[in-house]
Scaffold this motif. Structure first.
Motif, PDB file in Angstrom:
ATOM      1  N   ILE A   1     -43.610 -19.197   3.622  1.00  0.00           N
ATOM      2  CA  ILE A   1     -43.728 -18.114   4.615  1.00  0.00           C
ATOM      3  C   ILE A   1     -44.541 -18.613   5.814  1.00  0.00           C
ATOM      4  CG2 ILE A   1     -44.623 -15.795   5.055  1.00  0.00           C
ATOM      5  CD1 ILE A   1     -44.252 -15.295   1.973  1.00  0.00           C
ATOM      6  N   ILE A   2     -45.638 -19.310   5.507  1.00  0.00           N
ATOM      7  CA  ILE A   2     -46.492 -19.804   6.589  1.00  0.00           C
ATOM      8  C   ILE A   2     -45.736 -20.837   7.436  1.00  0.00           C
ATOM      9  CG2 ILE A   2     -48.624 -21.071   7.091  1.00  0.00           C
ATOM     10  CD1 ILE A   2     -49.708 -19.786   4.411  1.00  0.00           C
ATOM     11  N   GLY A   3     -44.990 -21.709   6.746  1.00  0.00           N
ATOM     12  CA  GLY A   3     -44.200 -22.709   7.467  1.00  0.00           C
ATOM     13  C   GLY A   3     -43.147 -22.060   8.352  1.00  0.00           C
ATOM     14  N   ALA A   4     -42.482 -21.046   7.805  1.00  0.00           N
ATOM     15  CA  ALA A   4     -41.436 -20.354   8.566  1.00  0.00           C
ATOM     16  C   ALA A   4     -42.027 -19.686   9.799  1.00  0.00           C
ATOM     17  CB  ALA A   4     -40.744 -19.321   7.680  1.00  0.00           C
ATOM     18  N   TYR A   5     -43.205 -19.088   9.614  1.00  0.00           N
ATOM     19  CA  TYR A   5     -43.889 -18.442  10.742  1.00  0.00           C
ATOM     20  C   TYR A   5     -44.237 -19.489  11.809  1.00  0.00           C
ATOM     21  CZ  TYR A   5     -47.679 -16.124  13.306  1.00  0.00           C
ATOM     22  OH  TYR A   5     -48.474 -15.610  14.289  1.00  0.00           O
ATOM     23  N   ALA A   6     -44.720 -20.628  11.355  1.00  0.00           N
ATOM     24  CA  ALA A   6     -45.167 -21.666  12.289  1.00  0.00           C
ATOM     25  C   ALA A   6     -44.013 -22.220  13.114  1.00  0.00           C
ATOM     26  CB  ALA A   6     -45.865 -22.793  11.528  1.00  0.00           C
ATOM     27  N   VAL A   7     -42.840 -22.416  12.491  1.00  0.00           N
ATOM     28  CA  VAL A   7     -41.738 -23.048  13.227  1.00  0.00           C
ATOM     29  C   VAL A   7     -40.733 -22.032  13.770  1.00  0.00           C
ATOM     30  CG1 VAL A   7     -41.949 -25.139  11.841  1.00  0.00           C
ATOM     31  CG2 VAL A   7     -40.239 -23.414  11.205  1.00  0.00           C
ATOM     32  N   GLY A   8     -40.865 -20.772  13.346  1.00  0.00           N
ATOM     33  CA  GLY A   8     -39.939 -19.751  13.836  1.00  0.00           C
ATOM     34  C   GLY A   8     -38.641 -19.672  13.051  1.00  0.00           C
ATOM     35  N   ALA A   9     -38.707 -19.934  11.764  1.00  0.00           N
ATOM     36  CA  ALA A   9     -37.510 -19.836  10.918  1.00  0.00           C
ATOM     37  C   ALA A   9     -37.442 -18.442  10.311  1.00  0.00           C
ATOM     38  CB  ALA A   9     -37.550 -20.882   9.820  1.00  0.00           C
ATOM     39  N   SER A  10     -36.211 -17.919  10.196  1.00  0.00           N
ATOM     40  CA  SER A  10     -36.088 -16.575   9.637  1.00  0.00           C
ATOM     41  C   SER A  10     -35.413 -16.590   8.273  1.00  0.00           C
ATOM     42  CB  SER A  10     -35.291 -15.684  10.588  1.00  0.00           C
ATOM     43  OG  SER A  10     -34.027 -16.264  10.793  1.00  0.00           O
ATOM     44  N   LYS A  11     -34.932 -17.772   7.897  1.00  0.00           N
ATOM     45  CA  LYS A  11     -34.215 -17.827   6.630  1.00  0.00           C
ATOM     46  C   LYS A  11     -34.627 -19.103   5.898  1.00  0.00           C
ATOM     47  CE  LYS A  11     -30.928 -16.924   3.718  1.00  0.00           C
ATOM     48  NZ  LYS A  11     -30.410 -15.720   3.127  1.00  0.00           N
ATOM     49  N   GLY A  12     -34.945 -18.945   4.626  1.00  0.00           N
ATOM     50  CA  GLY A  12     -35.373 -20.106   3.855  1.00  0.00           C
ATOM     51  C   GLY A  12     -34.550 -20.286   2.607  1.00  0.00           C
ATOM     52  N   TYR A  13     -34.450 -21.520   2.166  1.00  0.00           N
ATOM     53  CA  TYR A  13     -33.751 -21.824   0.922  1.00  0.00           C
ATOM     54  C   TYR A  13     -34.658 -22.669   0.039  1.00  0.00           C
ATOM     55  CZ  TYR A  13     -29.445 -20.307   3.165  1.00  0.00           C
ATOM     56  OH  TYR A  13     -28.491 -19.571   3.803  1.00  0.00           O
ATOM     57  N   VAL A  14     -34.635 -22.345  -1.248  1.00  0.00           N
ATOM     58  CA  VAL A  14     -35.264 -23.240  -2.213  1.00  0.00           C
ATOM     59  C   VAL A  14     -34.116 -23.954  -2.915  1.00  0.00           C
ATOM     60  CG1 VAL A  14     -36.745 -23.431  -4.236  1.00  0.00           C
ATOM     61  CG2 VAL A  14     -37.155 -21.633  -2.552  1.00  0.00           C
ATOM     62  N   TYR A  15     -34.022 -25.273  -2.706  1.00  0.00           N
ATOM     63  CA  TYR A  15     -32.939 -26.037  -3.343  1.00  0.00           C
ATOM     64  C   TYR A  15     -33.510 -26.666  -4.609  1.00  0.00           C
ATOM     65  CZ  TYR A  15     -28.851 -29.027  -3.865  1.00  0.00           C
ATOM     66  OH  TYR A  15     -27.726 -29.636  -4.342  1.00  0.00           O
ATOM     67  N   VAL A  16     -33.153 -26.079  -5.736  1.00  0.00           N
ATOM     68  CA  VAL A  16     -33.753 -26.533  -6.991  1.00  0.00           C
ATOM     69  C   VAL A  16     -32.644 -26.915  -7.961  1.00  0.00           C
ATOM     70  CG1 VAL A  16     -33.978 -24.125  -7.755  1.00  0.00           C
ATOM     71  CG2 VAL A  16     -35.324 -25.875  -8.883  1.00  0.00           C
ATOM     72  N   ARG A  17     -32.917 -27.938  -8.744  1.00  0.00           N
ATOM     73  CA  ARG A  17     -31.854 -28.404  -9.632  1.00  0.00           C
ATOM     74  C   ARG A  17     -31.639 -27.438 -10.790  1.00  0.00           C
ATOM     75  NH1 ARG A  17     -34.152 -33.633 -12.590  1.00  0.00           N
ATOM     76  NH2 ARG A  17     -31.928 -33.801 -12.945  1.00  0.00           N
ATOM     77  N   ALA A  18     -30.391 -27.273 -11.151  1.00  0.00           N
ATOM     78  CA  ALA A  18     -30.032 -26.325 -12.202  1.00  0.00           C
ATOM     79  C   ALA A  18     -30.585 -26.747 -13.566  1.00  0.00           C
ATOM     80  CB  ALA A  18     -28.517 -26.181 -12.270  1.00  0.00           C
ATOM     81  N   GLU A  19     -30.998 -28.033 -13.663  1.00  0.00           N
ATOM     82  CA  GLU A  19     -31.562 -28.500 -14.938  1.00  0.00           C
ATOM     83  C   GLU A  19     -32.978 -27.975 -15.168  1.00  0.00           C
ATOM     84  OE1 GLU A  19     -30.151 -30.305 -12.592  1.00  0.00           O
ATOM     85  OE2 GLU A  19     -29.125 -32.064 -13.355  1.00  0.00           O
ATOM     86  N   TYR A  20     -33.492 -27.190 -14.223  1.00  0.00           N
ATOM     87  CA  TYR A  20     -34.839 -26.626 -14.343  1.00  0.00           C
ATOM     88  C   TYR A  20     -34.738 -25.109 -14.542  1.00  0.00           C
ATOM     89  CZ  TYR A  20     -37.279 -30.859 -12.634  1.00  0.00           C
ATOM     90  OH  TYR A  20     -37.815 -32.115 -12.478  1.00  0.00           O
ATOM     91  N   PRO A  21     -34.174 -24.647 -15.662  1.00  0.00           N
ATOM     92  CA  PRO A  21     -33.891 -23.205 -15.788  1.00  0.00           C
ATOM     93  C   PRO A  21     -35.151 -22.337 -15.710  1.00  0.00           C
ATOM     94  CG  PRO A  21     -33.548 -24.342 -17.888  1.00  0.00           C
ATOM     95  CD  PRO A  21     -33.724 -25.398 -16.848  1.00  0.00           C
ATOM     96  N   LEU A  22     -36.246 -22.808 -16.282  1.00  0.00           N
ATOM     97  CA  LEU A  22     -37.458 -21.983 -16.267  1.00  0.00           C
ATOM     98  C   LEU A  22     -38.030 -21.876 -14.849  1.00  0.00           C
ATOM     99  CD1 LEU A  22     -39.407 -20.389 -18.054  1.00  0.00           C
ATOM    100  CD2 LEU A  22     -40.761 -22.491 -18.309  1.00  0.00           C
ATOM    101  N   ALA A  23     -38.009 -22.999 -14.146  1.00  0.00           N
ATOM    102  CA  ALA A  23     -38.492 -22.978 -12.761  1.00  0.00           C
ATOM    103  C   ALA A  23     -37.620 -22.047 -11.914  1.00  0.00           C
ATOM    104  CB  ALA A  23     -38.470 -24.390 -12.169  1.00  0.00           C
ATOM    105  N   VAL A  24     -36.320 -22.102 -12.146  1.00  0.00           N
ATOM    106  CA  VAL A  24     -35.401 -21.237 -11.398  1.00  0.00           C
ATOM    107  C   VAL A  24     -35.683 -19.772 -11.700  1.00  0.00           C
ATOM    108  CG1 VAL A  24     -32.984 -20.563 -11.129  1.00  0.00           C
ATOM    109  CG2 VAL A  24     -33.590 -22.985 -11.269  1.00  0.00           C
ATOM    110  N   LYS A  25     -35.854 -19.490 -12.989  1.00  0.00           N
ATOM    111  CA  LYS A  25     -36.094 -18.102 -13.404  1.00  0.00           C
ATOM    112  C   LYS A  25     -37.377 -17.574 -12.764  1.00  0.00           C
ATOM    113  CE  LYS A  25     -37.758 -15.606 -17.371  1.00  0.00           C
ATOM    114  NZ  LYS A  25     -38.641 -15.933 -18.486  1.00  0.00           N
TER     115      LYS A  25
END
Lengths: 180, 244, 562
Positions: C234-258
């Protein structure tokens, strides 16, 4: 020039169709010139049984496909000053290597067992043991000059051999290419 | 003759191999070099298609930087000094050619484009007289299910020209790439036989942009198949004219 | 949510906790979960209930405590302490559900279960400096309130209400933070570049496609403290002026994804994501994108292609993502650990952050210690600590009385570092001077029972399998290098093969399209540099290699170099 002073010249035929040797013969009347310039000490075209010592130039046609080929090459390399991979089979393993993707066993089975209904057997007696993969000459021994071409033209062979006899390093790729 | 047409677009002046050259600022180093008759070898690049920088044959040096850059996707810049033929680049290009030849089963003697092949002629031009790396000799298929054309994967160098021309010019997107690394393969539709493709328009553009004998017309014998490329710059210029 | 509401939640959480006598923390991260920690937590819960202690004892599932080798780990935190003494904690190792009755009766009697006890004065605990992982293993990653109770989301309030985007970037620049994904690019500089680009739309990406063998830093952060990463984003988005963010996480990390999914929902409900965050004129949404198992998608241009729904292959840079990223728009892309450092920098200031570390590498770094080492697990240390301290003190040395041989940092993109360089301080420059890289934080310890050729072969096989196949040097070069390494490993290589191998290292490093190929030769280059003898010992004379009788060769029987 006496026979002792002349460069000693040889050719060898491994796994290939002999087309490169045919192209060599296509040099026609220059063959007479060549015969005057060198002493042909070993070749499928002459009647010598044993590869001699102290050979100056050896042209090798064909890919390396059997254990016998390897043994020949090691011996010839040790007895030759300038060893030439002569034609695409020697340089790239070319058509003989087209069996490589399938593996030796599958090819032998196809050729000797599956398509020979009368007496299906893989020959093992008096024939050299085949390598699993056919490889170019330089995978076995050091090669000094490469002449690609299937076959290299008579003009190419003439140009390369005469340059070598003149003590120069030929620019082979200006004369020929793979599949030429 | 100035290769730079009169245009509002800013022009950059710089050097290639010591020669003073100029180019529009949107042009690549490769375009600028070719406009000045300086040869940089390429295999994946084809004028009229997007550039992917995949074959790495067009790598050049910029004086003052240790990093090599692909000329096909690097824009010209004011004042740079491009070197296209250093000893290092010549060595790398030859090695890349050897790697391509070692990857699949390139047997020029029995190839339908023998004598009309960019891979073959590039190897000759770069003085590659043999391949030091062991041939990998993979077992690959030939798909001859299409009524007019066929693909021999043994001769494919994965330049993706077919993929790009089908997507960008014909806009059918029949071709794409599946798998990864050494197991990559160009495919039609979802890896269905080409002859069963529902998207293929049978235009034959892929066959004509293919630099090797991987894509060919049926019925052509060894050394008969010559590729026709004139259509590509024509189609591209017509399309640009229509857009304007 | 207003700042007052946030503080109110924090206060009520604190008060609720003060009613308790003990907090029992059970690690629920992937490491401990794989050794049955969920059943341990259930058993503890059950026995607390049976003993009628529900009012006094709370059993929480928490994130990673670090010493994965000895899991499942359970920590008993004594909340109320007699006579104003500081609260104490007891740590239990290798806990099974059968240990639950004993642990619970220990809570009643006040006696710790000695046979399960893990001494927390071990250097593994005392030599670490936990900044990013400070809350990991202490808070419940599935509860926003737990995070809020420990200063959570205060940095977002501070940034959005008290600071301009430029001031945020200034603070990050001052901190000296550098990209934790491995590249080490200055974060402030990257943010500034994206902020300066004019565009109607900008994107932000959190790269959680951690794929190095033996690396699990990002997974542990996401599993242990997902809100920390969201707050950094959120802080990074505010700093650079981004309105949309993505977390690209590998599907092999089910707990992290959850947990990340859950955390995003919680943050949306609390108003930290969405429209007009914290009442400011700033809106930001985050979505998760799952990677389908390609290592190359950790490369930023391939990652963006994957998010766009295309084949995950890299493209040449420039243009860099800052200028033309996702869908051609300016895009800020940082690694999980980089974002996780940001809230602390905003709250405590860049200068305070920069007090830890070395001149050019500031702050702490998380490492995943694996291989032949006693304390397999996750550690966080200040930049500049030596490899020897990490391996022998924190890591507890080499098991089974064997000898240290090398440590591989940076996974398949890094190199091995031999014993004579163990006193090297761990920072970006020192490790690359040795021919390795900091990388994302995988640290694989190798003992004297391993062949370094096999180590190089292992990593080359990985790179070969993970090459996307787009560019020739990487696609064919890694395959050829792997075959050559197999020949060395089998003792069938010749002098000529060594020359081919070294030439290929040079080619693939200098001509590959992306970082995967450019760094793929590193394990070979570094093992050749430090353990060349092992390669030379495997070289055969050609006639031996070809399996024919030795001849009286006068000429060297090998191919010319050109």
């Amino acid at each position: 020039m006496s026979a002792q002073d002349k460069p000693r010249f040889a050719t060898l035929w491994l796994d290939g169709c002999s087309g490169c040797h045919m192209s060599f013969l296509d040099m026609d009347e220059w063959l007479l010139d060549l015969a005057g310039q060198v002493e042909v000490v070993y070749s499928p075209l002459v009647d010598a049984k044993e590869f001699p010592d102290n050979v100056d130039i050896t042209l090798i046609e064909g890919a390396v496909a059997s254990r016998e080929d390897i043994e020949k090459l090691l011996k010839i390399r040790a007895r030759t000053k300038t060893l030439i991979a002569f034609g695409d089979c020697a340089v790239t393993a070319n058509v003989p290597s087209m069996r490589n993707p399938f593996g030796l066993e599958a090819v032998m089975k196809q050729v000797y067992l599956d398509s020979n209904a009368i007496q299906p057997q893989v020959p093992t007696v008096t024939v050299p043991e085949l390598l699993d993969r056919v490889v170019p000459v330089h995978r076995i021994v050091k090669v000094d000059v490469y002449i690609p071409g299937c076959p290299p033209s008579a003009a190419t062979i003439k140009s390369v051999v005469s340059e070598l006899l003149a003590g120069k390093k030929p620019d082979v790729m200006a004369l020929t290419r793979f599949g030429a | 003759m100035s290769p730079v047409p009169i245009t509002a677009e800013p022009v950059k002046t710089f050097k290639i191999d010591g020669q003073d050259v100029s180019a529009r600022e949107t042009e690549s180093i490769l375009q600028a070099a070719r406009a000045h008759n300086i040869d940089i070898p390429t295999l994946c690049h084809l004028e009229g298609l997007s550039s992917t920088g995949a074959c790495r044959l067009c790598m050049v040096e910029i004086k003052g930087s240790n990093k090599l850059l692909p000329a096909c996707v690097t824009r010209v810049q004011e004042g740079i000094e491009v070197v296209t033929n250093s000893e290092r680049l010549v060595k790398y290009r030859r090695m890349i050619m050897e790697l391509i030849f070692s990857e699949r089963n390139h047997v020029c003697a029995v190839c339908v484009v023998n004598g009309h092949c960019e891979l073959q002629s590039t190897a000759q031009k770069l003085g590659m007289d043999h391949v030091r790396y062991p041939y990998l000799n993979p077992q690959l298929d030939v798909d001859a299910s299409h009524e007019r054309f066929a693909i021999d994967h043994n001769r494919c160098i994965l330049c993706t020209r077919c993929v790009r021309v089908c997507d960008e010019i014909e806009t059918a997107h029949t071709w794409d790439v599946m798998g990864r690394g050494i197991g990559s393969k160009v495919i039609t539709d979802f890896n269905q036989p080409w002859g069963e493709s529902e998207t293929c328009t049978r235009c034959g553009k892929c066959v004509n942009v293919c630099p090797t004998g991987a894509l060919f017309e049926k019925g052509k014998s060894v050394a008969e198949m010559a590729k026709q490329r004139q259509f590509l710059p024509y189609l591209v210029s017509r399309r640009e004219a229509m857009i304007e | 949510m207003t700042a007052e509401e946030l503080l109110a939640i924090a206060e009520s959480e604190r008060q609720a906790k003060q009613q308790l006598k003990y907090c029992v923390h059970v690690c629920s991260s992937t490491g401990c979960a794989s050794s049955n920690s969920e059943a341990v937590a259930a058993a503890l819960q059950q026995h607390v209930k049976e003993a009628g202690l529900q009012q006094a004892v709370q059993v929480n599932m928490v994130g990673c405590m670090g010493l994965c080798a000895l899991g499942p780990l359970v920590e008993i935190e004594q909340v109320q302490v007699q006579g104003g003494a500081p609260p104490t904690t007891v740590l239990y190792q290798s806990v099974t559900p059968a240990d639950a009755p004993e642990i619970v009766s220990g809570l009643v009697s006040g006696q710790a279960v000695q046979r399960l006890r893990l001494e927390t004065d071990d250097p593994f605990f005392t030599r670490q400096t936990k900044v990013v992982l400070a809350q990991a293993g202490r808070i419940d990653p599935e509860r926003l309130e737990d995070y809020v109770a420990d200063r959570g989301y205060q940095a977002v309030f501070k940034a959005l209400t008290d600071m301009t985007p430029a001031e945020v970037i200034e603070e990050v620049t001052k901190s000296g933070l550098r990209g934790r994904g491995g590249g080490g690019y200055p974060t402030g500089l990257k943010w500034n570049t994206v902020a300066k680009v004019q565009s109607d739309q900008k994107y932000l990406i959190c790269n959680a496609d951690e794929g190095d063998p033996g690396a699990f830093m990002d997974r542990s952060i996401l599993e242990s403290n997902p809100h920390l990463v969201i707050e950094g984003m959120i802080i990074g988005a505010y700093a650079v002026g981004a309105s949309k963010g993505y977390v690209y996480v590998r599907a092999e990390y089910p707990l992290a994804v959850k947990r990340m999914k859950q955390a995003i929902r919680q943050a949306e409900r609390a108003g930290f994501l969405g429209q007009n965050i914290c009442g400011a004129d700033f809106s930001f949404n985050v979505e998760i994108r799952l990677g389908a198992g390609a290592f190359v998608c950790g490369e930023e241009t391939a990652l963006m292609a994957s998010i766009e729904g295309r084949r995950g292959t890299p493209r040449p840079r420039p243009p860099y993502p800052a200028a033309s990223g996702l869908w051609g728009k300016p895009t800020l892309i940082n690694n999980v650990e980089t974002f996780a450092n940001v809230p602390g920098i905003i709250l405590d200031g860049g200068e305070a952050y920069a007090r830890v570390g070395t001149e050019k590498s500031k702050g702490t770094k998380i490492f995943a210690l694996t291989g032949k080492i006693n304390h397999t697990g996750l550690i966080e240390v200040p930049m500049g600590v030596t490899l020897r301290e990490i391996i022998y003190e924190i890591g507890g040395g080499i098991p089974d009385g064997r000898k240290f041989k090398a440590v591989q940092t940076g996974g398949p993109s890094g190199g091995c570092i031999p014993e004579q360089f163990l006193d090297t301080p761990v920072d970006y420059e020192s490790l690359s001077a040795l021919g390795s890289i900091m990388g994302s934080g995988g640290m694989i310890v190798i003992d004297d029972s391993s062949s370094m050729i096999d180590v190089a072969k292992y990593f080359m096989e990985f790179s070969k399998e993970e090459s996307c196949g787009k560019c020739v040097p990487c696609r064919v070069g890694t395959a050829q290098m792997y075959d050559l390494l197999c020949k060395f490993s089998a003792g069938q290589a010749t002098e000529f093969d060594l020359r081919l191998l070294e030439d290929l290292c040079d080619l693939v490093k200098n001509t590959s399209l992306c970082g995967l190929g450019q760094t793929a030769p590193n394990p070979v280059i570094s093992t050749l540099k430090y353990f060349r003898d092992e390669y030379l010992a495997k070289i055969k004379k050609p006639e031996e290699a070809f399996g024919v009788a030795s001849t009286q060769a006068e000429h060297p029987i090998e191919e010319a170099s050109q």
